[in-house]
Enzyme design. Sequence first.
Site, PDB file in Angstrom:
ATOM      1  N   HIS A  46     -13.666  -1.005  -6.823  1.00 37.25           N
ATOM      2  CA  HIS A  46     -14.722  -0.242  -6.628  1.00 37.25           C
ATOM      3  C   HIS A  46     -14.676   1.273  -6.421  1.00 37.25           C
ATOM      4  O   HIS A  46     -15.646   2.119  -6.681  1.00 37.25           O
ATOM      5  CB  HIS A  46     -16.022  -0.918  -5.735  1.00 37.25           C
ATOM      6  CG  HIS A  46     -15.812  -0.572  -4.210  1.00 37.25           C
ATOM      7  ND1 HIS A  46     -16.815  -0.253  -3.408  1.00 37.25           N
ATOM      8  CD2 HIS A  46     -14.618   0.086  -3.540  1.00 37.25           C
ATOM      9  CE1 HIS A  46     -16.231   0.233  -2.158  1.00 37.25           C
ATOM     10  NE2 HIS A  46     -14.959   0.324  -2.304  1.00 37.25           N
ATOM     11  N   PHE A  89      -0.199   1.501  -6.529  1.00 36.51           N
ATOM     12  CA  PHE A  89      -0.675   0.591  -7.512  1.00 36.51           C
ATOM     13  C   PHE A  89      -0.997   1.379  -8.807  1.00 36.51           C
ATOM     14  O   PHE A  89      -0.914   0.229  -9.686  1.00 36.51           O
ATOM     15  CB  PHE A  89      -1.840  -0.412  -6.868  1.00 36.51           C
ATOM     16  CG  PHE A  89      -2.894   0.440  -6.420  1.00 36.51           C
ATOM     17  CD1 PHE A  89      -3.665   1.348  -7.082  1.00 36.51           C
ATOM     18  CD2 PHE A  89      -3.649   0.052  -5.148  1.00 36.51           C
ATOM     19  CE1 PHE A  89      -4.675   2.273  -6.647  1.00 36.51           C
ATOM     20  CE2 PHE A  89      -4.629   0.713  -4.638  1.00 36.51           C
ATOM     21  CZ  PHE A  89      -5.367   1.913  -5.315  1.00 36.51           C
ATOM     22  N   GLY A 117       4.297   1.715  -2.141  1.00 35.04           N
ATOM     23  CA  GLY A 117       4.429   2.337  -3.274  1.00 35.04           C
ATOM     24  C   GLY A 117       2.966   2.583  -3.624  1.00 35.04           C
ATOM     25  O   GLY A 117       1.884   2.450  -2.902  1.00 35.04           O
ATOM     26  N   ASP A 135       0.822  -1.144   0.034  1.00 35.63           N
ATOM     27  CA  ASP A 135      -0.120  -0.045   0.008  1.00 35.63           C
ATOM     28  C   ASP A 135       0.772   1.154  -0.049  1.00 35.63           C
ATOM     29  O   ASP A 135       2.191   1.214   0.042  1.00 35.63           O
ATOM     30  CB  ASP A 135      -1.002   0.016   1.177  1.00 35.63           C
ATOM     31  CG  ASP A 135      -2.410   0.716   1.069  1.00 35.63           C
ATOM     32  OD1 ASP A 135      -2.271   1.813   0.277  1.00 35.63           O
ATOM     33  OD2 ASP A 135      -3.477   0.223   1.213  1.00 35.63           O
TER      34      ASP A 135
END
Length: 307
Positions: free
Chosen positions: A217, A199, A197, A173
């Site tokens: 979502h 995504f 990091g 994360d």
Amino acid sequence: RLGIADVLADGPLTADEVAQRVGTNPGATYRLMRALASNSVLKLRRDGRFALTRTGRALVSDNPASVAPMVMFVGHPAHREHWSNLEHSVRTGETAVSKLRGMSFFEYTDTDPELAQVFNDAMTGASSVAIESAVPAYDFSSSKLIVDVGGGHGALLAAVLRQAPDARGVLFDLPQVVAGAGATVADVASRCDIQGGSFFESVPAGGDTYLLKTVIHDWDDEQSLAILRNVRAAIAPGGKVLLFEMVLPEGAPAHLGLVLDLEMLVAAGGQERTRLEYAALLSQAGFELQRVVPTTSPLAIVEARAV
């Protein structure tokens, strides 16, 4: 915020007794509790005392299944203001947050520590319910390296590693998020690497199982594809990705996800999706949807394999 459910947790009380303990006006407290009783949150007994119902017990703060943190977020003045601008979102397709705050929801919470705390508590509570329902619904025994993408403090990954004692894990994360993960993954720390990091740039490589819990979502199709393509670039041959999401039914039957979809419209800018929509999104990213695994909660596990 008043703590009425908490003071009723040990047994029935009159409204006057509740008011004395929580520091409210007795008459107004009675009127509030009477209205709650009419909606089955409380029960007004013949002796004039109020008791918690099963629904009311879900508002007790130390109940493991408590929805109190989520209710605190839903009822927060700043978030009510967002929902008051639902019309803007419906007219434009843009979030109400961007109109009101001039930035994204996550950027805005960085400027409002109190709302950020309420939101994080709500997400932690929702996560614990999701983990309780979802982890037992899936067999992780064949996984060797499990990468939790956008995994927060690692509660999901820790629960999965406990179920798969031969597997190793990577928690991934933002650096400032995983910095607080130590206590959550302490009992599986010898099998768990922590990496920071974005995504949107890349994800840790070589995993045979990638977990994304309520990540996709939050984003529109273009941003979701960017995340999923980064997973596809990193995944081991034949690996699988598991999306923990509320998968919408076709049509419009009663389903919590249909309301949460409006939350995404107003606040985050993402959307809830049907099975067919997930299949199409995953296909564009280089995956083939295998199945949707139901759980005991509204959350489901979307399983897809790299092709």
